[in-house]
Design an enzyme around this catalytic site. Sequence first.
Site, PDB file in Angstrom:
ATOM      1  N   LEU A 146      34.295  42.182 -21.023  1.00  0.00           N
ATOM      2  CA  LEU A 146      35.065  40.874 -20.721  1.00  0.00           C
ATOM      3  C   LEU A 146      33.891  39.986 -19.664  1.00  0.00           C
ATOM      4  CD1 LEU A 146      38.195  42.392 -18.899  1.00  0.00           C
ATOM      5  CD2 LEU A 146      37.975  41.198 -21.070  1.00  0.00           C
ATOM      6  N   ASP A 147      34.023  38.853 -19.743  1.00  0.00           N
ATOM      7  CA  ASP A 147      32.974  37.968 -19.314  1.00  0.00           C
ATOM      8  C   ASP A 147      33.128  38.506 -17.617  1.00  0.00           C
ATOM      9  OD1 ASP A 147      32.422  36.653 -21.336  1.00  0.00           O
ATOM     10  OD2 ASP A 147      33.836  34.936 -20.979  1.00  0.00           O
ATOM     11  N   LYS A 148      31.924  37.925 -17.003  1.00  0.00           N
ATOM     12  CA  LYS A 148      31.725  38.503 -15.657  1.00  0.00           C
ATOM     13  C   LYS A 148      33.112  38.125 -14.775  1.00  0.00           C
ATOM     14  CE  LYS A 148      28.788  36.999 -11.563  1.00  0.00           C
ATOM     15  NZ  LYS A 148      27.691  36.512 -11.196  1.00  0.00           N
TER      16      LYS A 148
END
Length: 343
Positions: free
Chosen positions: A149-151
Amino acid sequence: MSAPDNEAGTALEEIVAGDDAAGARLDQWLATALEGLYSRSRLQALIRDGHVTVGGAAVTEPKRKLLVGDRVRLTPPEPEPAEPRGEAIPLAVLYEDDDIIVIDKPAGLVVHPGAGNPAGTLVNALIHHCGASLSGIGGVRRPGIVHRLDKDTSGVMVAAKNDIAHRALADAFADHGRSGGLERAYKALVWGIPLRPAGTIEAALGRAGSDRTRRAVVPQGRPDARHAVTAYSVLERYDFAEDGKSDAALVECRLETGRTHQIRVHMAHIGHPLIGDRDYGAAFFTKANRLPAPLCETVSAFPRQALHAWLLAFDHPVTGERMRFETPLPADFSALINGFRAL
């Protein structure tokens, strides 16, 4: 000057700028003076990180103009460890056995080490938590990681704790659920209300210009184009603005492919970028100014894209048992939605 000593952590020989340096950019001149020892992009990063001094004072602007007689010194940083180290970072564990671990990733946590994030990542936390059992099939930088998942995206993630589990999960994610074994769903708060209550966005994604970190919708025939499909459905409508300029909607997105920034780019592509998305929705930020207080302040201060991976379902890679995990919206996301609901 003599050949520079480039041992990490040790200052290179001081270089005195000659006549050729007059008015030259620091990064360009240094790349030539060091005879190709470092690429220009690497030198720019070192300068920005404070590893270069001119006249004894740190300089952080690569475009700094030099003067004849300037004394320039580069001190490279210590080398990073070849493999990530375990760090005692708290994990919200939803499930764990000998083969897998499922966690609720908070926003702000990077999944694996990379440029600019050598430590403090989910991988570092998993190494500390799982120890030697963590699968290494994903490479030393991504042990156990089969998806990410993105940050600044929160939600459910699964990691493998051995190679058998890793291979099976990696295959499932590579298949993107086409065989029916994988299910992923996200909740996103977007600007505006889609004309259709449900739809499918099918648009190839590729690199956005020269920026390696951003993606854009590109022609299918472009060499870097990757097929991408996102299905969305509107869960809630917030159409309180008479002019429609500050309307919003809570949507659910389901992935048929798993490309970098896929939901964020696809929703922006159809004119409904995620609230808080500074990469793909920056042009919509002024919409918050039309909202009444205190919602205006809440939206303006929201520090990330409003995206949460609320559902992850898959077949256990060893037992075959059907696994399903759901997580509620985090507090900051819930507060944002409640602000819209209150109007």
